[in-house]
Design a protein around this motif. Structure first.
Motif, mmCIF file in Angstrom:
data_model
loop_
_atom_site.group_PDB
_atom_site.id
_atom_site.type_symbol
_atom_site.label_atom_id
_atom_site.label_comp_id
_atom_site.label_asym_id
_atom_site.label_seq_id
_atom_site.Cartn_x
_atom_site.Cartn_y
_atom_site.Cartn_z
ATOM 1 N N UNK A 151 0.834 -1.203 0.000
ATOM 2 C CA UNK A 151 0.000 0.000 0.000
ATOM 3 C C UNK A 151 0.869 1.254 0.000
ATOM 4 N N UNK A 152 0.512 2.183 -0.870
ATOM 5 C CA UNK A 152 1.253 3.439 -0.943
ATOM 6 C C UNK A 152 1.084 4.257 0.327
ATOM 7 N N UNK A 153 -0.134 4.268 0.897
ATOM 8 C CA UNK A 153 -0.369 5.064 2.108
ATOM 9 C C UNK A 153 0.373 4.473 3.305
ATOM 10 N N UNK A 154 0.465 3.145 3.375
ATOM 11 C CA UNK A 154 1.218 2.522 4.465
ATOM 12 C C UNK A 154 2.708 2.815 4.315
ATOM 13 N N UNK A 155 3.197 2.750 3.086
ATOM 14 C CA UNK A 155 4.612 3.091 2.856
ATOM 15 C C UNK A 155 4.887 4.530 3.256
ATOM 16 N N UNK A 156 3.942 5.423 2.969
ATOM 17 C CA UNK A 156 4.112 6.816 3.374
ATOM 18 C C UNK A 156 4.229 6.971 4.873
ATOM 19 N N UNK A 157 3.501 6.150 5.616
ATOM 20 C CA UNK A 157 3.577 6.198 7.081
ATOM 21 C C UNK A 157 4.909 5.649 7.589
ATOM 22 N N UNK A 158 5.468 4.696 6.875
ATOM 23 C CA UNK A 158 6.715 4.067 7.322
ATOM 24 C C UNK A 158 7.950 4.843 6.883
ATOM 25 N N UNK A 159 7.814 5.601 5.809
ATOM 26 C CA UNK A 159 8.969 6.227 5.174
ATOM 27 C C UNK A 159 9.285 7.594 5.794
ATOM 28 N N UNK A 160 9.219 7.681 7.107
ATOM 29 C CA UNK A 160 9.486 8.943 7.802
ATOM 30 C C UNK A 160 10.944 9.033 8.253
ATOM 31 N N UNK A 161 11.436 7.932 8.792
ATOM 32 C CA UNK A 161 12.827 7.865 9.247
ATOM 33 C C UNK A 161 13.343 6.487 8.881
ATOM 34 N N UNK A 162 14.235 6.428 7.914
ATOM 35 C CA UNK A 162 14.712 5.151 7.384
ATOM 36 C C UNK A 162 16.176 4.942 7.767
ATOM 37 N N UNK A 163 16.471 3.756 8.294
ATOM 38 C CA UNK A 163 17.854 3.364 8.602
ATOM 39 C C UNK A 163 18.217 2.220 7.678
ATOM 40 N N UNK A 164 19.223 2.424 6.847
ATOM 41 C CA UNK A 164 19.693 1.363 5.953
ATOM 42 C C UNK A 164 20.935 0.723 6.566
ATOM 43 N N UNK A 165 20.862 -0.575 6.817
ATOM 44 C CA UNK A 165 21.994 -1.316 7.380
ATOM 45 C C UNK A 165 22.770 -1.923 6.219
ATOM 46 N N UNK A 166 24.011 -1.502 5.987
ATOM 47 C CA UNK A 166 24.758 -1.992 4.817
ATOM 48 C C UNK A 166 25.141 -3.453 4.966
ATOM 49 N N UNK A 167 25.242 -4.176 3.854
ATOM 50 C CA UNK A 167 25.673 -5.578 3.913
ATOM 51 C C UNK A 167 27.134 -5.679 4.333
ATOM 52 N N UNK A 168 27.489 -6.836 4.836
ATOM 53 C CA UNK A 168 28.832 -7.029 5.382
ATOM 54 C C UNK A 168 29.904 -6.877 4.310
ATOM 55 N N UNK A 169 29.608 -7.238 3.070
ATOM 56 C CA UNK A 169 30.606 -7.132 1.999
ATOM 57 C C UNK A 169 30.953 -5.674 1.691
ATOM 58 N N UNK A 170 30.089 -4.743 2.110
ATOM 59 C CA UNK A 170 30.348 -3.327 1.876
ATOM 60 C C UNK A 170 31.016 -2.655 3.069
#
Length: 309
Positions: A151-170
């Motif tokens: 759902x686009x509206x649910x994604x909008x609610x979740x996409x406020x503060x995003x933390x991306x955890x990089x993979x170990x190879x990076x």
């Protein structure tokens, strides 16, 4: 500590004391639940940290697990039961693998995120929750929205503060320190890594990320008796061989065309001239860092011994 991990720690520190919903993104095994627990621990909340896998059970069971149910709501529901939302009262609810949530579950989670409201299965009563919501996923929710799977509206609610955890190879600079940490946690004593084992760890692609590294260290402890330096045993060498299914995307993308492999003396001399800078030498040779680490291991060259002061 690598720049990627430092960035994640900084984001955790900023978001933890806030009431903002956080979305943690990253491949399988990178430690998304550890990030969510750190957010909870830094929040000051006195309630429990409660994780739930949004794709781990059938839809009906999952609704009941998350939101609870009334007596008689379904066959076998002999008594009313509170769900995980209720268990997370005053704490944090982790919606793990939210990208796998069904359409009906997405609708119920949207209501929970928008107004803190939910309804147990089989009940007409609307309850309220004060749980802090953290979501985690190993898929791109943006792509899922475009593919009409999320759902686009649910994604909008979740996409406020995003933390991306990089993979170990990076973040290869974290591999050996993490391995030493796991060895200490599992073995209870200070344990070192032999140079061949360290180079093998650095050369591996880690398709299952930190989870896989933890398993490898555990195997190394078992095979070497848990004392002294952990060795690269035959079994570990087989396990750490490059996988045909390993995740692509190396830190330093290879250039077009084949690269002739330098001799051991040439590698040692050029690496010394660059002050032991692995990234710089890999870029200069037009190869991925994983390939360079394999060459160094085969040539019995320790990059740490060539690093400048």
């Amino acid at each position: 500590m690598g720049a990627g991990v430092a960035r994640v720690i900084g984001q955790i520190g900023r978001a933890a004391p806030l009431e903002v919903t956080v979305l943690v993104q990253g491949e399988t095994g990178v430690g998304k639940e550890l990030v969510a627990r750190a957010l909870h621990d830094g929040s000051g909340r006195r309630g429990a940290f409660v994780p739930v896998n949004c794709g781990g059970l059938s839809e009906g069971v999952l609704h009941s697990e998350i939101f609870g149910h009334e007596r008689g709501a379904f066959s076998g529901a002999g008594a009313a039961r509170g769900g995980l939302v209720d268990a997370a009262r005053g704490g944090t609810l982790l919606l793990d693998e939210i990208g796998d949530a069904s359409p009906s579950l997405q609708a119920a989670l949207l209501r929970l995120l928008e107004g803190g409201e939910y309804r147990p299965v089989g009940s007409d009563q609307v309850l309220r929750s004060d749980a802090r919501i953290v979501a985690a996923t190993n898929v791109s929710l943006r792509d899922a929205v475009e593919q009409q799977r999320f759902r686009r509206d649910l994604h909008g609610r979740l996409d406020r503060f995003v933390i991306h955890v990089p993979p170990l190879r990076d973040r290869r600079e974290d591999i050996v320190p993490l391995a030493q940490l796991f060895a200490h946690q599992l073995g209870g004593t200070e344990v070192t890594l032999s140079r061949p084992l360290a180079l093998a760890l650095l050369a591996h692609d880690w398709p299952q990320n930190v989870r896989e590294l933890h398993a490898v260290v555990e195997q190394a402890l078992i095979e070497t008796g848990g004392t002294g330096a952990l060795r690269l045993t035959d079994a570990l060498e087989v396990r750490l061989q490059p996988s045909q299914q390993a995740a692509p995307a190396a830190v330093s993308p290879p250039r077009e065309g084949p690269t002739e492999r330098p001799t051991a003396d040439q590698l040692r001399a050029r690496l010394a001239a660059l002050g032991g800078n692995i990234k710089a030498l890999a870029s200069e040779l037009g190869i991925a860092r994983t390939t360079l680490y394999r060459w160094l291991r085969a040539a019995n060259i320790d990059p740490d011994s060539l690093r400048g002061p």
